[in-house]
Design a protein around this motif. Structure first.
Motif, PDB file in Angstrom:
ATOM      1  N   GLU A  90       1.085  -1.468  -0.130  1.00 62.11           N
ATOM      2  CA  GLU A  90       0.002  -0.420  -0.091  1.00 62.11           C
ATOM      3  C   GLU A  90       1.162   1.239   0.202  1.00 62.11           C
ATOM      4  O   GLU A  90       0.533   2.258  -0.623  1.00 62.11           O
ATOM      5  CB  GLU A  90      -0.522   0.116   1.256  1.00 62.11           C
ATOM      6  CG  GLU A  90      -2.053  -1.263   1.324  1.00 62.11           C
ATOM      7  CD  GLU A  90      -3.390  -0.574   1.420  1.00 62.11           C
ATOM      8  OE1 GLU A  90      -2.710  -0.258   2.813  1.00 62.11           O
ATOM      9  OE2 GLU A  90      -4.067  -1.654   2.455  1.00 62.11           O
ATOM     10  N   GLU A  91       2.548   1.149   1.059  1.00 59.97           N
ATOM     11  CA  GLU A  91       2.918   2.415   0.291  1.00 59.97           C
ATOM     12  C   GLU A  91       3.611   2.458  -0.152  1.00 59.97           C
ATOM     13  O   GLU A  91       3.912   4.105  -1.138  1.00 59.97           O
ATOM     14  CB  GLU A  91       3.508   2.435   1.950  1.00 59.97           C
ATOM     15  CG  GLU A  91       4.617   3.539   2.350  1.00 59.97           C
ATOM     16  CD  GLU A  91       6.287   3.129   2.999  1.00 59.97           C
ATOM     17  OE1 GLU A  91       7.078   3.960   2.842  1.00 59.97           O
ATOM     18  OE2 GLU A  91       6.376   1.700   3.423  1.00 59.97           O
ATOM     19  N   PHE A  92       4.016   1.120  -1.405  1.00 63.29           N
ATOM     20  CA  PHE A  92       4.379   2.052  -2.579  1.00 63.29           C
ATOM     21  C   PHE A  92       3.372   2.281  -3.482  1.00 63.29           C
ATOM     22  O   PHE A  92       3.789   3.706  -4.283  1.00 63.29           O
ATOM     23  CB  PHE A  92       5.396   0.283  -2.738  1.00 63.29           C
ATOM     24  CG  PHE A  92       5.141   0.067  -3.926  1.00 63.29           C
ATOM     25  CD1 PHE A  92       6.373   1.185  -5.303  1.00 63.29           C
ATOM     26  CD2 PHE A  92       4.036   0.061  -5.099  1.00 63.29           C
ATOM     27  CE1 PHE A  92       6.658   0.953  -6.076  1.00 63.29           C
ATOM     28  CE2 PHE A  92       4.928   0.012  -6.834  1.00 63.29           C
ATOM     29  CZ  PHE A  92       6.023   0.342  -7.398  1.00 63.29           C
ATOM     30  N   GLU A  93       2.259   1.842  -3.489  1.00 56.97           N
ATOM     31  CA  GLU A  93       0.997   1.682  -4.334  1.00 56.97           C
ATOM     32  C   GLU A  93       1.132   3.314  -4.439  1.00 56.97           C
ATOM     33  O   GLU A  93       0.598   4.383  -4.524  1.00 56.97           O
ATOM     34  CB  GLU A  93       0.300   1.093  -4.266  1.00 56.97           C
ATOM     35  CG  GLU A  93      -0.968   1.628  -5.578  1.00 56.97           C
ATOM     36  CD  GLU A  93      -2.046   0.210  -5.472  1.00 56.97           C
ATOM     37  OE1 GLU A  93      -2.923   1.462  -5.948  1.00 56.97           O
ATOM     38  OE2 GLU A  93      -1.714  -0.670  -5.534  1.00 56.97           O
ATOM     39  N   ASP A  94       0.940   3.873  -3.515  1.00 57.30           N
ATOM     40  CA  ASP A  94       0.068   5.864  -2.705  1.00 57.30           C
ATOM     41  C   ASP A  94       2.087   6.207  -3.138  1.00 57.30           C
ATOM     42  O   ASP A  94       1.448   7.437  -4.602  1.00 57.30           O
ATOM     43  CB  ASP A  94       0.107   5.621  -1.487  1.00 57.30           C
ATOM     44  CG  ASP A  94      -0.932   4.596  -0.714  1.00 57.30           C
ATOM     45  OD1 ASP A  94      -2.150   4.656  -1.956  1.00 57.30           O
ATOM     46  OD2 ASP A  94      -1.075   4.702   0.451  1.00 57.30           O
ATOM     47  N   GLU A  95       2.794   5.954  -3.145  1.00 56.75           N
ATOM     48  CA  GLU A  95       3.953   7.357  -2.951  1.00 56.75           C
ATOM     49  C   GLU A  95       4.321   6.930  -4.722  1.00 56.75           C
ATOM     50  O   GLU A  95       4.279   8.354  -5.695  1.00 56.75           O
ATOM     51  CB  GLU A  95       5.140   6.245  -2.979  1.00 56.75           C
ATOM     52  CG  GLU A  95       5.143   6.643  -1.736  1.00 56.75           C
ATOM     53  CD  GLU A  95       6.725   6.877  -0.876  1.00 56.75           C
ATOM     54  OE1 GLU A  95       7.459   6.795  -1.264  1.00 56.75           O
ATOM     55  OE2 GLU A  95       6.962   6.557   0.307  1.00 56.75           O
ATOM     56  N   ALA A  96       3.826   5.941  -5.783  1.00 51.70           N
ATOM     57  CA  ALA A  96       4.212   5.307  -6.842  1.00 51.70           C
ATOM     58  C   ALA A  96       3.277   6.490  -7.724  1.00 51.70           C
ATOM     59  O   ALA A  96       2.738   7.050  -8.601  1.00 51.70           O
ATOM     60  CB  ALA A  96       3.361   4.327  -7.786  1.00 51.70           C
ATOM     61  N   ILE A  97       1.700   5.494  -7.628  1.00 48.62           N
ATOM     62  CA  ILE A  97       0.398   6.723  -7.436  1.00 48.62           C
ATOM     63  C   ILE A  97       0.766   8.258  -7.745  1.00 48.62           C
ATOM     64  O   ILE A  97       0.839   9.226  -8.556  1.00 48.62           O
ATOM     65  CB  ILE A  97      -1.069   6.576  -7.074  1.00 48.62           C
ATOM     66  CG1 ILE A  97      -1.804   5.492  -7.537  1.00 48.62           C
ATOM     67  CG2 ILE A  97      -2.026   8.024  -7.042  1.00 48.62           C
ATOM     68  CD1 ILE A  97      -1.945   5.461  -8.958  1.00 48.62           C
ATOM     69  N   THR A  98       1.566   9.125  -6.292  1.00 46.98           N
ATOM     70  CA  THR A  98       1.160  10.533  -6.618  1.00 46.98           C
ATOM     71  C   THR A  98       2.682  11.196  -7.530  1.00 46.98           C
ATOM     72  O   THR A  98       2.295  11.919  -7.894  1.00 46.98           O
ATOM     73  CB  THR A  98       1.904  10.246  -5.308  1.00 46.98           C
ATOM     74  OG1 THR A  98       0.744  10.053  -3.955  1.00 46.98           O
ATOM     75  CG2 THR A  98       2.175  11.806  -4.610  1.00 46.98           C
ATOM     76  N   LEU A  99       3.995   9.836  -7.607  1.00 47.46           N
ATOM     77  CA  LEU A  99       5.246  10.556  -8.440  1.00 47.46           C
ATOM     78  C   LEU A  99       4.683  10.539  -9.912  1.00 47.46           C
ATOM     79  O   LEU A  99       4.490  11.408 -10.511  1.00 47.46           O
ATOM     80  CB  LEU A  99       6.020   9.303  -8.649  1.00 47.46           C
ATOM     81  CG  LEU A  99       7.185   9.252  -8.820  1.00 47.46           C
ATOM     82  CD1 LEU A  99       7.620   9.951  -8.600  1.00 47.46           C
ATOM     83  CD2 LEU A  99       8.033   8.159  -9.377  1.00 47.46           C
ATOM     84  N   LEU A 100       3.345   9.525  -9.653  1.00 49.22           N
ATOM     85  CA  LEU A 100       3.440   9.386 -11.709  1.00 49.22           C
ATOM     86  C   LEU A 100       2.105  10.627 -11.862  1.00 49.22           C
ATOM     87  O   LEU A 100       2.027  10.405 -13.442  1.00 49.22           O
ATOM     88  CB  LEU A 100       2.554   7.704 -11.780  1.00 49.22           C
ATOM     89  CG  LEU A 100       3.615   6.831 -11.876  1.00 49.22           C
ATOM     90  CD1 LEU A 100       2.743   5.486 -11.940  1.00 49.22           C
ATOM     91  CD2 LEU A 100       4.850   6.810 -12.715  1.00 49.22           C
ATOM     92  N   GLN A 101       1.362  11.410 -10.790  1.00 47.65           N
ATOM     93  CA  GLN A 101       0.439  12.172 -10.987  1.00 47.65           C
ATOM     94  C   GLN A 101       1.071  12.981 -11.578  1.00 47.65           C
ATOM     95  O   GLN A 101       0.402  14.255 -11.687  1.00 47.65           O
ATOM     96  CB  GLN A 101      -0.776  12.280  -9.852  1.00 47.65           C
ATOM     97  CG  GLN A 101      -1.400  10.869 -10.142  1.00 47.65           C
ATOM     98  CD  GLN A 101      -2.751  11.174  -8.804  1.00 47.65           C
ATOM     99  OE1 GLN A 101      -1.885  11.545  -7.941  1.00 47.65           O
ATOM    100  NE2 GLN A 101      -3.639  10.514  -8.928  1.00 47.65           N
ATOM    101  N   GLN A 102       2.405  13.278 -10.865  1.00 49.06           N
ATOM    102  CA  GLN A 102       2.765  14.013 -11.017  1.00 49.06           C
ATOM    103  C   GLN A 102       3.196  14.847 -12.256  1.00 49.06           C
ATOM    104  O   GLN A 102       3.498  15.538 -12.579  1.00 49.06           O
ATOM    105  CB  GLN A 102       4.027  14.658  -9.851  1.00 49.06           C
ATOM    106  CG  GLN A 102       3.295  14.760  -8.402  1.00 49.06           C
ATOM    107  CD  GLN A 102       4.675  14.712  -7.526  1.00 49.06           C
ATOM    108  OE1 GLN A 102       5.663  14.405  -7.941  1.00 49.06           O
ATOM    109  NE2 GLN A 102       4.413  14.530  -6.337  1.00 49.06           N
ATOM    110  N   PHE A 103       4.294  13.638 -13.091  1.00 50.20           N
ATOM    111  CA  PHE A 103       4.208  13.737 -14.020  1.00 50.20           C
ATOM    112  C   PHE A 103       3.430  13.383 -15.198  1.00 50.20           C
ATOM    113  O   PHE A 103       3.758  13.730 -16.487  1.00 50.20           O
ATOM    114  CB  PHE A 103       5.684  12.338 -13.960  1.00 50.20           C
ATOM    115  CG  PHE A 103       6.377  12.486 -13.713  1.00 50.20           C
ATOM    116  CD1 PHE A 103       8.234  13.373 -14.711  1.00 50.20           C
ATOM    117  CD2 PHE A 103       7.010  11.571 -12.841  1.00 50.20           C
ATOM    118  CE1 PHE A 103       8.940  13.449 -14.541  1.00 50.20           C
ATOM    119  CE2 PHE A 103       8.524  11.740 -12.780  1.00 50.20           C
ATOM    120  CZ  PHE A 103       9.203  12.962 -12.759  1.00 50.20           C
ATOM    121  N   ALA A 104       2.138  13.308 -14.970  1.00 53.71           N
ATOM    122  CA  ALA A 104       1.606  12.985 -15.761  1.00 53.71           C
ATOM    123  C   ALA A 104       0.215  14.791 -15.699  1.00 53.71           C
ATOM    124  O   ALA A 104      -1.041  14.719 -15.930  1.00 53.71           O
ATOM    125  CB  ALA A 104      -0.326  12.358 -15.459  1.00 53.71           C
TER     126      ALA A 104
END
Length: 268
Positions: A228-242
């Motif tokens: 869950e920690e990984f997915e939250d961080e990954a989504i936040t990261l990808l949303q910034q780039f998107a």
């Protein structure tokens, strides 16, 4: 345990399909064959290649070692191919012809050759390929090997959770250094033609996460309690780039078509 344990559902939903240009290329190869056309797809995964080519072959054999992948392939392919389809739950190197006199006209290996014992496999292919048969080895890299600002940041995030070395299920990934074209050129199928197709893929953050869970290097099970920690961080990261548009990936889809010497493309 399979390197792809738990990935099959994500693989079917989120792995990019076979590009239309590649389908056209392989369909043209099939058009040069006799009316009875046999396709052998090794490392079929969820059956993407047979699904793309089912209309131009009279018999299709699909080989896959992962149990869940076989089930997904069966669900995808059986409605398309109520007859003439055989699924084989085994390693590619262990495949044997389904009946006496069977010969493969086209063998496809898509995004899977790096998992196989390549010299052993190509030697076995020589025993059951039709005289003018073609071996098509296809690859397009992955989001691990892609190089852009957002894929570099994503890879670094995965490494922070899973370690610097690329994973392959419960092991680390063992790289094959010999180019595929050289492996084929040293085999009975030494007449090798290379085709490279440039593509640009657009991803949403959710699609990227689904794709990661389809891989051996970032399957959900590898993260354990930190998923869950990984997915939250990954989504936040990808949303910034998107924030300004889709996540773009430049892709080069490579197709190697290998024949025996003297088996020219125009023969049937």
């Amino acid at each position: 345990m399979s390197m792809f344990a738990g990935t099959a559902r994500y693989y079917r939903l989120y792995r990019p399909g076979i590009p239309a240009e590649v389908v056209q290329l392989l369909t043209a190869e099939a058009g040069r064959l006799a009316p009875a056309r046999r396709l052998l797809d090794l490392g079929t995964g969820t059956g993407q290649v047979p699904a793309a080519l089912h209309e131009v072959f009279t018999e299709i054999d699909a080989v896959e070692p992962d149990t869940d992948m076989v089930a997904q392939a069966d669900a995808a392919l059986r409605p398309l191919l109520p007859e003439g389809l055989r699924l084989h739950h085994q390693q590619a190197e262990d495949f044997t012809p389904p009946y006496p006199g069977w010969r493969a006209d086209l063998v496809t290996i898509c995004r899977a050759f790096h998992w196989m014992d390549q010299p052993v496999l190509v030697n076995k292919l020589d025993t059951y390929m039709a005289p003018t048969g073609v071996v098509a080895v296809m690859s397009d890299g992955s989001l691990w090997t892609a190089r852009s600002a957002w894929t570099d940041a994503l890879r670094q995030l995965i490494q922070r959770f899973l370690g610097e070395q690329r994973r392959a299920g419960g092991q680390t990934y063992a790289r094959h250094d010999q180019p595929y074209a050289e492996v084929l050129a040293e085999s009975a199928f030494s007449h090798v033609a290379e085709h490279r197709i440039a593509l640009k893929r657009a991803w949403t953050p959710e699609q990227v996460i689904g794709y990661l869970y389809s891989t051996s290097f970032a399957a959900r099970s590898l993260f354990g309690e930190a998923i869950e920690e990984f997915e939250d961080e990954a989504i936040t990261l990808l949303q910034q780039f998107a924030a300004d548009g889709p996540l773009l990936e430049d892709v080069e889809f490579q197709v190697l078509l290998a024949r025996r010497p003297g088996a020219s493309p125009g023969q049937s």
